[in-house]
Design an enzyme around this catalytic site. Structure first.
Site, short mmCIF file in Angstrom:
data_model
loop_
_atom_site.label_atom_id
_atom_site.label_comp_id
_atom_site.label_asym_id
_atom_site.label_seq_id
_atom_site.Cartn_x
_atom_site.Cartn_y
_atom_site.Cartn_z
N SER A 131 46.57 57.31 43.74
CA SER A 131 45.59 57.52 44.80
C SER A 131 46.23 57.20 46.13
O SER A 131 47.07 56.29 46.23
CB SER A 131 44.37 56.61 44.59
OG SER A 131 43.51 56.65 45.72
N TYR A 164 40.84 48.23 43.65
CA TYR A 164 41.22 49.54 43.12
C TYR A 164 42.54 50.00 43.73
O TYR A 164 43.45 50.47 43.03
CB TYR A 164 40.11 50.54 43.42
CG TYR A 164 40.45 51.99 43.11
CD1 TYR A 164 40.52 52.45 41.80
CD2 TYR A 164 40.70 52.90 44.15
CE1 TYR A 164 40.82 53.77 41.52
CE2 TYR A 164 40.99 54.22 43.88
CZ TYR A 164 41.05 54.66 42.56
OH TYR A 164 41.35 55.98 42.30
#
Length: 253
Positions: A148, A162
Site C-alpha cells: 500500500s 496498518y
C-alpha cells in the site's frame, strides 16, 4: 493484459473478494490455474469458484487463516495435490484494523493486523520458496506482494498500524528478492493508492477512496482491475528482469 501461459498455478491469498477476486479472474483469463484462499468469506469464495469453473476446473478454494503456521503448511500441500507446485504466490490478504490514532490503538488490534499482514505474508512466502526454489529442485517462480502507498505516507490520524504492517511487507519484498534471486524466484510488490473496494467501508468510511482520490494527480480512485493488471504483469515472464521492485499503482500519489 493476457498471457500465453496455460500451465502455471497461482495461489492468491484473500482471493474471494475485492482486489484478490479480480486477480483470480484475470489470472484465469490469462491461463493460470488459481487457488483462492479465504479465511471467513466461504460463500464468496465458492461463488467465485463456480463463476470461473464454468467450462473446466481451473480454480479451487481453500479456507486458511494465514496467520496460523500449520494451516499455511496444509494449504500449500493441498495446492500441490490439486494443481501441482505453486508457480506464483500473490500475498494479497490483509486487514486494516479499522481507524484509530496511535494513542488509541489496542494491543489486540496490533496483534490482529501484524498476524495477517506480516506473519501471514512471511509464512506463505516461506512455503512458496520451498516449492519454487531451483536450489531444491523447483522450477522457480514469482511472489507478488500487495502492499500500500500507506507504507510511504504513514497513515497519520487513521491507521499508522496498518501502514506499519505494509512497511514490513515492503521490507520483506526487498530482502526476500535479494535472498532468492539466484534460486529462480522473483519477488516484487504492488503498492495501490486509493482503490474503490470494500476495504474502506469495512474500516468504517465507505466514501473514503472517492473523497481522497479526488486530491491525487489523476483525480480518481483506482479499480481492482487496474491493480490486478499490475500484479499479473509482475507475475508474468514479461517482467523477467524485475525483482525487488515496489510498483506504485496510485494515480500519481
Amino acid at each position: 493484459m493476457e498471457t500465453a501461459n496455460k500451465t502455471k498455478t497461482m495461489l492468491v491469498t484473500g482471493g474471494s473478494r475485492g482486489i484478490g477476486a479480480e486477480i483470480a479472474r484475470l489470472a484465469v483469463r490469462s491461463g493460470y490455474r488459481v487457488v483462492i484462499n479465504y479465511a471467513n468469506s466461504a460463500e464468496a469464495a465458492h461463488a467465485l469458484v463456480d463463476e470461473l469453473n464454468i467450462t473446466r476446473i481451473v480454480t479451487h478454494a481453500i479456507r486458511c487463516d494465514i496467520s496460523e503456521e500449520a494451516s499455511v503448511v496444509d494449504m500449500f500441500a493441498e495446492t500441490n495435490a490439486v494443481f501441482g507446485p505453486v508457480d506464483v504466490l500473490v500475498n494479497n490478504a490483509g486487514v486494516t484494523g479499522g481507524f484509530a490514532k496511535v494513542c488509541d490503538v489496542t494491543a489486540q488490534t496490533l496483534s490482529d493486523v501484524m498476524s495477517t499482514n506480516v506473519i501471514g505474508a512471511f509464512l506463505c512466502s516461506r512455503e512458496a520458496v520451498c516449492q519454487m526454489s531451483k536450489r531444491t529442485g523447483g522450477a522457480g517462480g514469482a511472489i507478488v506482494n500487495v502492499s500500500s502507498r500507506a507504507s510511504q505516507y504513514g497513515g497519520a490520524g487513521e491507521w499508522v498500524h496498518y501502514a506499519a504492517s505494509k512497511g514490513a511487507m515492503d521490507t520483506l519484498t526487498l530482502g526476500l528478492a535479494r535472498e532468492v534471486a539466484s534460486e529462480g524466484i522473483r519477488v516484487n510488490a504492488v503498492a495501490p493508492g486509493f482503490v474503490d473496494t470494500d476495504l474502506h467501508a469495512n474500516a468504517g468510511d465507505a466514501d473514503r477512496a472517492t473523497r481522497l482520490a479526488a486530491q491525487t494527480p489523476m483525480g480518481r480512485p483506482g479499480t481492482s482491475l487496474e491493480i490486478a493488471n499490475t500484479v499479473l504483469w509482475l507475475a508474468d515472464d514479461a517482467a523477467s528482469y524485475v525483482t525487488g521492485a515496489i510498483v506504485a499503482a496510485a494515480g500519481g500519489r
